[in-house]
Design a protein around this motif. Structure first.
Motif, mmCIF file in Angstrom:
data_model
loop_
_atom_site.group_PDB
_atom_site.id
_atom_site.type_symbol
_atom_site.label_atom_id
_atom_site.label_comp_id
_atom_site.label_asym_id
_atom_site.label_seq_id
_atom_site.Cartn_x
_atom_site.Cartn_y
_atom_site.Cartn_z
ATOM 1 N N VAL A 76 30.199 43.441 40.159
ATOM 2 C CA VAL A 76 30.625 43.771 41.343
ATOM 3 C C VAL A 76 31.190 42.483 42.168
ATOM 4 C CG1 VAL A 76 29.739 44.589 43.515
ATOM 5 C CG2 VAL A 76 29.471 45.977 41.598
ATOM 6 N N TRP A 77 30.126 41.613 42.230
ATOM 7 C CA TRP A 77 30.388 40.306 43.109
ATOM 8 C C TRP A 77 31.454 39.484 42.352
ATOM 9 C CZ3 TRP A 77 28.427 39.830 47.432
ATOM 10 C CH2 TRP A 77 27.401 40.321 47.632
ATOM 11 N N PHE A 78 31.766 39.625 41.145
ATOM 12 C CA PHE A 78 33.043 39.017 40.692
ATOM 13 C C PHE A 78 34.475 39.625 41.120
ATOM 14 C CE2 PHE A 78 36.484 39.542 37.466
ATOM 15 C CZ PHE A 78 37.130 38.216 37.417
ATOM 16 N N ASP A 79 34.342 41.087 41.094
ATOM 17 C CA ASP A 79 35.532 42.091 41.586
ATOM 18 C C ASP A 79 35.919 41.438 43.172
ATOM 19 O OD1 ASP A 79 35.672 42.952 39.059
ATOM 20 O OD2 ASP A 79 34.647 44.906 39.771
ATOM 21 N N SER A 100 38.740 30.763 46.885
ATOM 22 C CA SER A 100 37.758 31.637 46.238
ATOM 23 C C SER A 100 37.806 31.451 44.797
ATOM 24 C CB SER A 100 37.886 33.115 46.631
ATOM 25 O OG SER A 100 39.237 33.439 46.523
ATOM 26 N N PHE A 101 38.618 30.520 44.573
ATOM 27 C CA PHE A 101 38.765 30.215 42.903
ATOM 28 C C PHE A 101 37.640 29.855 42.380
ATOM 29 C CE2 PHE A 101 39.365 27.359 39.495
ATOM 30 C CZ PHE A 101 40.227 28.172 38.581
ATOM 31 N N TYR A 127 35.855 32.142 39.502
ATOM 32 C CA TYR A 127 35.738 31.266 38.123
ATOM 33 C C TYR A 127 34.140 31.450 37.718
ATOM 34 C CZ TYR A 127 36.171 28.016 34.490
ATOM 35 O OH TYR A 127 36.306 27.398 33.216
ATOM 36 N N THR A 128 33.369 31.083 38.591
ATOM 37 C CA THR A 128 31.952 30.893 38.156
ATOM 38 C C THR A 128 31.633 32.041 38.023
ATOM 39 O OG1 THR A 128 31.616 29.041 39.596
ATOM 40 C CG2 THR A 128 29.727 30.123 39.171
ATOM 41 N N TYR A 129 31.646 33.196 38.650
ATOM 42 C CA TYR A 129 31.246 34.649 38.456
ATOM 43 C C TYR A 129 31.948 35.016 37.010
ATOM 44 C CZ TYR A 129 29.452 35.795 42.884
ATOM 45 O OH TYR A 129 28.459 35.687 43.872
ATOM 46 N N ARG A 130 33.013 34.666 36.656
ATOM 47 C CA ARG A 130 33.474 35.085 35.353
ATOM 48 C C ARG A 130 33.133 34.396 34.285
ATOM 49 N NH1 ARG A 130 35.077 39.402 33.371
ATOM 50 N NH2 ARG A 130 34.475 38.454 31.595
ATOM 51 N N GLU A 131 32.618 33.194 34.416
ATOM 52 C CA GLU A 131 32.107 32.487 33.609
ATOM 53 C C GLU A 131 30.475 32.872 33.251
ATOM 54 O OE1 GLU A 131 32.883 29.582 31.409
ATOM 55 O OE2 GLU A 131 34.730 30.707 31.904
ATOM 56 N N ALA A 148 35.213 38.569 44.586
ATOM 57 C CA ALA A 148 35.733 37.046 44.638
ATOM 58 C C ALA A 148 37.318 37.341 44.023
ATOM 59 C CB ALA A 148 34.927 36.411 43.854
ATOM 60 N N TYR A 149 37.331 38.010 43.016
ATOM 61 C CA TYR A 149 38.591 38.033 42.317
ATOM 62 C C TYR A 149 39.692 38.757 43.321
ATOM 63 C CZ TYR A 149 42.293 39.671 38.978
ATOM 64 O OH TYR A 149 43.479 39.618 38.413
ATOM 65 N N GLU A 150 39.185 39.578 44.114
ATOM 66 C CA GLU A 150 40.376 40.220 45.008
ATOM 67 C C GLU A 150 40.648 39.499 45.989
ATOM 68 O OE1 GLU A 150 42.102 43.203 44.686
ATOM 69 O OE2 GLU A 150 41.131 43.420 42.860
ATOM 70 N N ASP A 151 39.609 38.636 46.554
ATOM 71 C CA ASP A 151 39.797 37.508 47.515
ATOM 72 C C ASP A 151 40.807 36.542 47.141
ATOM 73 O OD1 ASP A 151 38.192 38.513 49.195
ATOM 74 O OD2 ASP A 151 36.628 37.446 48.915
ATOM 75 N N LEU A 152 40.507 36.236 45.727
ATOM 76 C CA LEU A 152 41.353 35.164 44.809
ATOM 77 C C LEU A 152 42.950 35.608 44.827
ATOM 78 C CD1 LEU A 152 41.997 32.612 43.391
ATOM 79 C CD2 LEU A 152 41.178 33.682 41.412
#
Length: 83
Positions: free
Chosen positions: A13-16, A39-40, A44-48, A18-22
């Motif tokens: 959820v948090w990645f999504d 927001s990169f 990126y950190t959430y994805r990792e 941040a990803y939308e912001d990016l």
């Protein structure tokens, strides 16, 4: 590596977000390179982190966890001996 799906779903959820912001930042054409977007690093950190939870870590170092456990056990033993 068995990780609780709730942890993965929560982090996703948090990645999504941040990803939308990016994606919005990149789409604005204000930034020359993707890593320049504010927001990169967060995305990126959430994805990792998701990759580690899903696939497991690339390298396992027990040192920090072992030290934490030993310190906590030492403190517990100290208080038990104070009685």
């Amino acid at each position: 590596m068995a990780v609780d799906d709730h942890a993965i779903n929560s982090l996703r959820v948090w990645f999504d977000i941040a990803y939308e912001d990016l994606k919005k930042e990149w789409k604005s054409n204000e930034y020359e390179k993707l890593p320049d977007c504010p927001s990169f690093k967060t995305a990126y950190t959430y994805r990792e982190a998701l990759n580690v939870l899903i696939k497991g870590p690339k390298y396992v170092d027990e040192t920090q966890l072992k030290r934490m456990i030993e310190e906590e056990l030492e403190i517990e033993e100290h208080w038990v001996n104070q009685k």
